[in-house]
Design an enzyme around this catalytic site. Structure first.
Site, PDB file in Angstrom:
ATOM      1  N   GLU A  85       3.683   4.119 -10.720  1.00 47.59           N
ATOM      2  CA  GLU A  85       3.398   2.970  -9.863  1.00 47.59           C
ATOM      3  C   GLU A  85       1.908   2.660 -10.005  1.00 47.59           C
ATOM      4  OE1 GLU A  85       6.142   2.112  -6.438  1.00 47.59           O
ATOM      5  OE2 GLU A  85       4.409   2.969  -5.418  1.00 47.59           O
ATOM      6  N   TYR A 134      -1.278  -0.490 -10.203  1.00 43.04           N
ATOM      7  CA  TYR A 134      -1.588  -1.835  -9.676  1.00 43.04           C
ATOM      8  C   TYR A 134      -2.988  -2.276 -10.079  1.00 43.04           C
ATOM      9  CZ  TYR A 134      -3.014   1.617  -6.086  1.00 43.04           C
ATOM     10  OH  TYR A 134      -3.512   2.721  -5.433  1.00 43.04           O
ATOM     11  N   TYR A 168       0.857  -1.200   0.000  1.00 40.52           N
ATOM     12  CA  TYR A 168       0.000   0.000   0.000  1.00 40.52           C
ATOM     13  C   TYR A 168       0.885   1.240   0.000  1.00 40.52           C
ATOM     14  CZ  TYR A 168      -3.723  -3.258   0.801  1.00 40.52           C
ATOM     15  OH  TYR A 168      -4.597  -4.300   0.624  1.00 40.52           O
ATOM     16  N   SER A 169       0.526   2.215  -0.853  1.00 35.47           N
ATOM     17  CA  SER A 169       1.286   3.470  -0.893  1.00 35.47           C
ATOM     18  C   SER A 169       1.030   4.233   0.402  1.00 35.47           C
ATOM     19  CB  SER A 169       0.807   4.363  -2.040  1.00 35.47           C
ATOM     20  OG  SER A 169       0.793   3.657  -3.245  1.00 35.47           O
ATOM     21  N   CYS A 199      -0.009   7.281 -10.680  1.00 36.29           N
ATOM     22  CA  CYS A 199      -0.308   6.253  -9.674  1.00 36.29           C
ATOM     23  C   CYS A 199      -1.793   5.903  -9.679  1.00 36.29           C
ATOM     24  CB  CYS A 199       0.107   6.742  -8.275  1.00 36.29           C
ATOM     25  SG  CYS A 199       0.072   5.433  -7.025  1.00 36.29           S
TER      26      CYS A 199
HETATM   27  P1  FAD Z   1      -7.024 -10.260  -2.869  1.00 36.33           P
HETATM   28  O1  FAD Z   1      -7.747 -11.108  -1.895  1.00 36.33           O
HETATM   29  O2  FAD Z   1      -5.560 -10.465  -3.002  1.00 36.33           O
HETATM   30  O3  FAD Z   1      -7.718 -10.385  -4.262  1.00 36.33           O
HETATM   31  C1  FAD Z   1      -7.110  -9.909  -5.413  1.00 36.33           C
HETATM   32  C2  FAD Z   1      -7.292 -10.920  -6.488  1.00 36.33           C
HETATM   33  O4  FAD Z   1      -8.665 -11.030  -6.780  1.00 36.33           O
HETATM   34  C3  FAD Z   1      -6.647 -10.503  -7.798  1.00 36.33           C
HETATM   35  O5  FAD Z   1      -5.296 -10.892  -7.825  1.00 36.33           O
HETATM   36  C4  FAD Z   1      -7.500 -11.243  -8.783  1.00 36.33           C
HETATM   37  O6  FAD Z   1      -7.049 -12.561  -8.918  1.00 36.33           O
HETATM   38  C5  FAD Z   1      -8.857 -11.269  -8.135  1.00 36.33           C
HETATM   39  N1  FAD Z   1      -9.732 -10.215  -8.664  1.00 36.33           N
HETATM   40  C6  FAD Z   1      -9.643  -8.890  -8.423  1.00 36.33           C
HETATM   41  N2  FAD Z   1     -10.619  -8.234  -9.035  1.00 36.33           N
HETATM   42  C7  FAD Z   1     -11.324  -9.152  -9.705  1.00 36.33           C
HETATM   43  C8  FAD Z   1     -12.454  -9.095 -10.537  1.00 36.33           C
HETATM   44  N3  FAD Z   1     -13.046  -7.937 -10.809  1.00 36.33           N
HETATM   45  N4  FAD Z   1     -12.912 -10.239 -11.060  1.00 36.33           N
HETATM   46  C9  FAD Z   1     -12.334 -11.430 -10.788  1.00 36.33           C
HETATM   47  N5  FAD Z   1     -11.255 -11.539 -10.001  1.00 36.33           N
HETATM   48  C10 FAD Z   1     -10.756 -10.426  -9.476  1.00 36.33           C
HETATM   49  N6  FAD Z   1      -4.492  -0.508  -2.865  1.00 36.33           N
HETATM   50  C11 FAD Z   1      -5.136   0.482  -2.186  1.00 36.33           C
HETATM   51  O7  FAD Z   1      -6.318   0.356  -1.878  1.00 36.33           O
HETATM   52  N7  FAD Z   1      -4.457   1.629  -1.805  1.00 36.33           N
HETATM   53  C12 FAD Z   1      -3.164   1.821  -2.091  1.00 36.33           C
HETATM   54  O8  FAD Z   1      -2.590   2.875  -1.742  1.00 36.33           O
HETATM   55  C13 FAD Z   1      -2.464   0.801  -2.805  1.00 36.33           C
HETATM   56  N8  FAD Z   1      -1.178   0.946  -3.109  1.00 36.33           N
HETATM   57  C14 FAD Z   1      -0.512  -0.026  -3.804  1.00 36.33           C
HETATM   58  C15 FAD Z   1       0.830   0.163  -4.112  1.00 36.33           C
HETATM   59  C16 FAD Z   1       1.515  -0.805  -4.821  1.00 36.33           C
HETATM   60  C17 FAD Z   1       2.975  -0.575  -5.143  1.00 36.33           C
HETATM   61  C18 FAD Z   1       0.842  -1.990  -5.221  1.00 36.33           C
HETATM   62  C19 FAD Z   1       1.568  -3.044  -6.004  1.00 36.33           C
HETATM   63  C20 FAD Z   1      -0.467  -2.192  -4.914  1.00 36.33           C
HETATM   64  C21 FAD Z   1      -1.187  -1.217  -4.189  1.00 36.33           C
HETATM   65  N9  FAD Z   1      -2.522  -1.394  -3.839  1.00 36.33           N
HETATM   66  C22 FAD Z   1      -3.181  -0.379  -3.171  1.00 36.33           C
HETATM   67  C23 FAD Z   1      -3.247  -2.650  -4.135  1.00 36.33           C
HETATM   68  C24 FAD Z   1      -3.112  -3.640  -2.933  1.00 36.33           C
HETATM   69  O9  FAD Z   1      -1.765  -4.063  -2.822  1.00 36.33           O
HETATM   70  C25 FAD Z   1      -3.956  -4.921  -3.081  1.00 36.33           C
HETATM   71  O10 FAD Z   1      -3.638  -5.523  -4.311  1.00 36.33           O
HETATM   72  C26 FAD Z   1      -5.444  -4.670  -3.025  1.00 36.33           C
HETATM   73  O11 FAD Z   1      -5.811  -4.051  -1.796  1.00 36.33           O
HETATM   74  C27 FAD Z   1      -6.201  -6.001  -3.134  1.00 36.33           C
HETATM   75  O12 FAD Z   1      -5.731  -6.852  -2.154  1.00 36.33           O
HETATM   76  P2  FAD Z   1      -6.729  -7.855  -1.405  1.00 36.33           P
HETATM   77  O13 FAD Z   1      -5.923  -8.715  -0.490  1.00 36.33           O
HETATM   78  O14 FAD Z   1      -7.858  -7.107  -0.802  1.00 36.33           O
HETATM   79  O15 FAD Z   1      -7.300  -8.704  -2.583  1.00 36.33           O
END
Ligand code: FAD
Ligand code: A2P
Length: 375
Positions: free
Chosen positions: A373, A375, A154-155, A333
């Site tokens: 950046e 994602y 997360y940023s 971003c």
């Molecule tokens: P997970 O449980 O990991 O689910 C994600 C997975 O669900 C995906 O990989 C995909 O397989 C599946 N999926 C997602 N959408 C769909 C869809 N529509 N249909 C079917 N499958 C789907 N997030 C923020 O909110 N704020 C930030 O500031 C932020 N900064 C980031 C900075 C960087 C450098 C990076 C790489 C990512 C950032 N993110 C940010 C995103 C964050 O890291 C997570 O990826 C995001 O919160 C989702 O994680 P999760 O564990 O909730 O989802």
């Protein structure tokens, strides 16, 4: 014995090397004496003084070349070499405590986006970070295989001084991931965990990580920011650093350049930290521009949803005038999906100026002026 006039002249000339040698010896003796008295060697002082002369050379001649030249910190150090990274690894994370967790959306907005602040005090070593870095969050519980959840990045949305200016907190801006699959609502693991935290909860945090999105050191840099949704997180940190009065008092980094934020959101109610940015704009109208693309309330010229790349096209001329200045940096971003659209808009905008974006972008990146950046 009589001497001819020629012999006298030749004899006189023959003494010249002896006289020069004599004066050389006296001068050497004098210099040596002076060195002994003052403890200084005149020659070595001159050598030391030479780089100072180079530093004072006029900068103007360098500016055109600087467009593609990588920025170098003074003292020959690589820029940002002292920025902390990976102080806490995912295998040995820091445990932070939630201080607050509130919605940054207005009534009628789509989805759930929270501003979450953690107390970082008590770390040994201390958990320090700078604007533009990210951190890892390890959600509590286990995955389907019974293993701990992998960290999500997360940023960081706060400056190094934190929202309370005390230098012991870190804030995030998190959108809860939710999507439909086979008629069922799926909640993202880590984003749901974060959005549902309460004050006092303990959270495993790794990092900080990343040097891609750091601000330049120069106070007269120009900063163009292109953000969609939670991509605003690092931009919020930059804007607080530039325009928040207590920040300025603390760090003495007196921003004198032009900042221009392009923000994309689906609805007005989804514009994150909008009131803060409007406030900065009213206080610093010469230094901050703020342009919004509200996709589900505004249309682009083709009648489609208004995205930030449409706004970039509208202001192409001014943006490219800024990019021609080597002090201008561009930060991107948010949604990965916006990158092709931004590239397309920049290609069109560059072409109008007779420039080839496919050549210019890698040059800007190499010069450390294009920061992305997504994602
Ligand atoms: P997970 O449980 O990991 O689910 C994600 C997975 O669900 C995906 O990989 C995909 O397989 C599946 N999926 C997602 N959408 C769909 C869809 N529509 N249909 C079917 N499958 C789907 N997030 C923020 O909110 N704020 C930030 O500031 C932020 N900064 C980031 C900075 C960087 C450098 C990076 C790489 C990512 C950032 N993110 C940010 C995103 C964050 O890291 C997570 O990826 C995001 O919160 C989702 O994680 P999760 O564990 O909730 O989802
Ligand atoms: P939309 O969802 O209306 O298509 P949020 O993260 O709060 O949903 O905001 C993301 C913003 O980015 C929304 O306005 C969204 O528009 C917009 N968006 C979606 N896809 C793109 C894209 N390919 N390029 C630029 N902006 C996009």
């Amino acid at each position: 014995m009589a001497y001819s006039e020629t012999k006298v002249v030749i004899g006189g000339l023959a003494h010249i090397p002896i006289i020069i040698g004599f004066f050389y010896l006296i001068r050497r003796q004098y210099s040596f004496g002076a060195m002994m008295r003052t403890g200084k060697n005149a020659l070595s002082e001159k050598v030391k003084a030479a780089p100072a002369k180079a530093a004072a050379a006029p900068k103007a001649a360098a500016t055109t070349k600087a467009a593609a030249a990588p920025a170098k910190a003074s003292g020959g150090k690589k820029p940002h070499s002292d920025v902390p990274v990976n102080t806490y690894k995912p295998k040995a994370p820091f445990t932070g405590t939630v201080i607050e967790n509130y919605s940054v959306l207005k009534e009628g907005a789509i989805g759930k986006v929270q501003h979450i602040t953690f107390d970082l005090s008590g770390g040994d070593p201390e958990f320090k970070y700078v604007e533009g870095q990210s951190c890892g969050i390890l959600a509590a519980g286990e995955d389907a295989k019974g293993k701990p959840h992998r960290p999500r990045l997360y940023s960081i949305a706060s400056t190094r001084y934190g929202d309370n200016f005390e230098g012991n907190t870190l804030s995030l801006c998190v959108r809860q991931l939710q999507y439909e699959k086979d008629g069922e609502t799926i909640n993202g693991v880590c984003s749901t965990y974060l959005c549902n935290l309460s004050p006092g909860d303990k959270v495993k945090i790794s990092g900080p990580v990343g040097k891609e999105m750091l601000l330049p050191d120069e106070e007269d840099s120009n900063i163009i920011m292109l953000a969609t949704g939670t991509g605003i997180a690092p931009m919020r940190a930059y804007l607080r650093r530039m325009f928040e009065p207590t920040e300025i008092e603390k760090h003495k980094w007196n921003f004198k350049g032009k900042a221009w934020l392009f923000m994309g959101a689906p609805k007005t109610a989804n514009l994150l930290y909008d009131a803060d940015f409007e406030h900065y704009k009213s206080k610093f109208p010469e230094n901050l521009r703020y342009t919004k693309a509200i996709s589900r309330e505004q249309n682009n010229t083709k009648g489609g949803r208004m995205y930030i790349q449409d706004r970039v096209l509208e202001h192409a001329e001014e943006i490219f005038n800024m990019i021609e200045n080597p002090k201008t940096h561009i930060y991107l971003c948010g949604l990965k999906g916006m990158e092709p659209g931004i590239d397309e808009a920049m290609t069109t905008a560059a072409a109008a100026k007779g420039l080839d974006w496919s050549e210019l972008r890698p040059k800007l990146r190499k010069a450390g002026r294009w920061h992305a950046e997504t994602y």
